[in-house]
Design a protein around this motif. Sequence first.
Motif, PDB file in Angstrom:
ATOM      1  N   GLY A  16      18.572 108.916  33.782  1.00 57.74           N
ATOM      2  CA  GLY A  16      17.136 108.974  33.930  1.00 57.74           C
ATOM      3  C   GLY A  16      16.544 110.345  33.658  1.00 57.74           C
ATOM      4  O   GLY A  16      15.347 110.509  33.716  1.00 57.74           O
ATOM      5  N   GLU A  18      16.975 112.035  30.818  1.00 54.34           N
ATOM      6  CA  GLU A  18      16.774 112.248  29.389  1.00 54.34           C
ATOM      7  C   GLU A  18      15.282 112.188  29.074  1.00 54.34           C
ATOM      8  O   GLU A  18      14.581 111.278  29.493  1.00 54.34           O
ATOM      9  CB  GLU A  18      17.518 111.166  28.598  1.00 54.34           C
ATOM     10  CG  GLU A  18      17.481 111.372  27.114  1.00 54.34           C
ATOM     11  CD  GLU A  18      18.269 110.287  26.386  1.00 54.34           C
ATOM     12  OE1 GLU A  18      18.655 110.564  25.251  1.00 54.34           O
ATOM     13  OE2 GLU A  18      18.476 109.203  26.945  1.00 54.34           O
ATOM     14  N   PRO A  19      14.775 113.169  28.336  1.00 54.06           N
ATOM     15  CA  PRO A  19      13.335 113.153  28.029  1.00 54.06           C
ATOM     16  C   PRO A  19      12.946 111.951  27.170  1.00 54.06           C
ATOM     17  O   PRO A  19      13.751 111.394  26.426  1.00 54.06           O
ATOM     18  CB  PRO A  19      13.108 114.460  27.266  1.00 54.06           C
ATOM     19  CG  PRO A  19      14.398 115.149  27.193  1.00 54.06           C
ATOM     20  CD  PRO A  19      15.449 114.303  27.814  1.00 54.06           C
ATOM     21  N   ARG A  20      11.697 111.549  27.285  1.00 60.17           N
ATOM     22  CA  ARG A  20      11.211 110.382  26.534  1.00 60.17           C
ATOM     23  C   ARG A  20      11.268 110.606  25.029  1.00 60.17           C
ATOM     24  O   ARG A  20      11.515 109.688  24.269  1.00 60.17           O
ATOM     25  CB  ARG A  20       9.784 110.055  26.936  1.00 60.17           C
ATOM     26  CG  ARG A  20       9.665 109.512  28.306  1.00 60.17           C
ATOM     27  CD  ARG A  20       8.253 109.125  28.610  1.00 60.17           C
ATOM     28  NE  ARG A  20       8.161 108.697  29.995  1.00 60.17           N
ATOM     29  CZ  ARG A  20       7.133 108.083  30.497  1.00 60.17           C
ATOM     30  NH1 ARG A  20       6.084 107.837  29.733  1.00 60.17           N
ATOM     31  NH2 ARG A  20       7.115 107.718  31.746  1.00 60.17           N
ATOM     32  N   VAL A  21      11.014 111.818  24.590  1.00 60.91           N
ATOM     33  CA  VAL A  21      11.032 112.119  23.161  1.00 60.91           C
ATOM     34  C   VAL A  21      12.428 111.895  22.587  1.00 60.91           C
ATOM     35  O   VAL A  21      12.583 111.318  21.514  1.00 60.91           O
ATOM     36  CB  VAL A  21      10.558 113.576  22.914  1.00 60.91           C
ATOM     37  CG1 VAL A  21      10.706 113.948  21.449  1.00 60.91           C
ATOM     38  CG2 VAL A  21       9.140 113.750  23.390  1.00 60.91           C
ATOM     39  N   ARG A  23      14.725 109.871  23.744  1.00 60.59           N
ATOM     40  CA  ARG A  23      15.004 108.433  23.711  1.00 60.59           C
ATOM     41  C   ARG A  23      14.273 107.761  22.559  1.00 60.59           C
ATOM     42  O   ARG A  23      14.804 106.881  21.896  1.00 60.59           O
ATOM     43  CB  ARG A  23      14.581 107.779  25.027  1.00 60.59           C
ATOM     44  CG  ARG A  23      15.635 107.909  26.097  1.00 60.59           C
ATOM     45  CD  ARG A  23      15.236 107.133  27.312  1.00 60.59           C
ATOM     46  NE  ARG A  23      14.356 108.030  28.071  1.00 60.59           N
ATOM     47  CZ  ARG A  23      13.588 107.658  29.074  1.00 60.59           C
ATOM     48  NH1 ARG A  23      13.548 106.414  29.441  1.00 60.59           N
ATOM     49  NH2 ARG A  23      12.844 108.527  29.712  1.00 60.59           N
ATOM     50  N   ALA A  24      13.042 108.182  22.279  1.00 63.37           N
ATOM     51  CA  ALA A  24      12.278 107.595  21.175  1.00 63.37           C
ATOM     52  C   ALA A  24      12.920 107.930  19.834  1.00 63.37           C
ATOM     53  O   ALA A  24      12.978 107.092  18.936  1.00 63.37           O
ATOM     54  CB  ALA A  24      10.839 108.094  21.210  1.00 63.37           C
ATOM     55  N   ARG A  25      13.390 109.163  19.682  1.00 63.56           N
ATOM     56  CA  ARG A  25      14.052 109.549  18.429  1.00 63.56           C
ATOM     57  C   ARG A  25      15.321 108.746  18.201  1.00 63.56           C
ATOM     58  O   ARG A  25      15.652 108.403  17.082  1.00 63.56           O
ATOM     59  CB  ARG A  25      14.398 111.037  18.447  1.00 63.56           C
ATOM     60  CG  ARG A  25      13.266 111.896  18.052  1.00 63.56           C
ATOM     61  CD  ARG A  25      13.733 113.304  17.795  1.00 63.56           C
ATOM     62  NE  ARG A  25      12.593 114.147  17.553  1.00 63.56           N
ATOM     63  CZ  ARG A  25      12.488 115.385  17.944  1.00 63.56           C
ATOM     64  NH1 ARG A  25      13.474 115.951  18.609  1.00 63.56           N
ATOM     65  NH2 ARG A  25      11.414 116.075  17.689  1.00 63.56           N
ATOM     66  N   ARG A  26      16.043 108.491  19.262  1.00 63.43           N
ATOM     67  CA  ARG A  26      17.290 107.740  19.115  1.00 63.43           C
ATOM     68  C   ARG A  26      17.019 106.278  18.778  1.00 63.43           C
ATOM     69  O   ARG A  26      17.802 105.634  18.093  1.00 63.43           O
ATOM     70  CB  ARG A  26      18.086 107.846  20.411  1.00 63.43           C
ATOM     71  CG  ARG A  26      19.568 107.783  20.179  1.00 63.43           C
ATOM     72  CD  ARG A  26      20.350 107.990  21.428  1.00 63.43           C
ATOM     73  NE  ARG A  26      19.892 107.103  22.488  1.00 63.43           N
ATOM     74  CZ  ARG A  26      19.939 107.397  23.772  1.00 63.43           C
ATOM     75  NH1 ARG A  26      20.404 108.547  24.168  1.00 63.43           N
ATOM     76  NH2 ARG A  26      19.515 106.535  24.668  1.00 63.43           N
TER      77      ARG A  26
END
Length: 91
Positions: A16, A18-21, A23-26
């Motif tokens: 939890g 991990e930054p949102r950015v 996660r979005a990039r992945r």
Amino acid sequence: MPLTDTSSTPRPAPDGAEPRVARARRALPPPALTGFLVLLAVLMAASYAVGRAAGPVAPGIHRSVPQDGGAGGMDTHGMGPQDPSARGGAR
């Protein structure tokens, strides 16, 4: 100045954290793949537009399908019947 250990692997972040950015990039496809797909779509749209603007290649040509099974599928291309007596001209 202390030396840092570069051979050790980085520690994973706790759940939890991990930054949102990140996660979005992945979750997104790589930018090169996205660019290729956009370029492909643009080229197909341009090709379709040029084809529509050019019109049909040969507007008078149709498939030759025998309608009554008589002439063996010979298309007269709008010249009328093949029988000279049917024209009403020279008798």
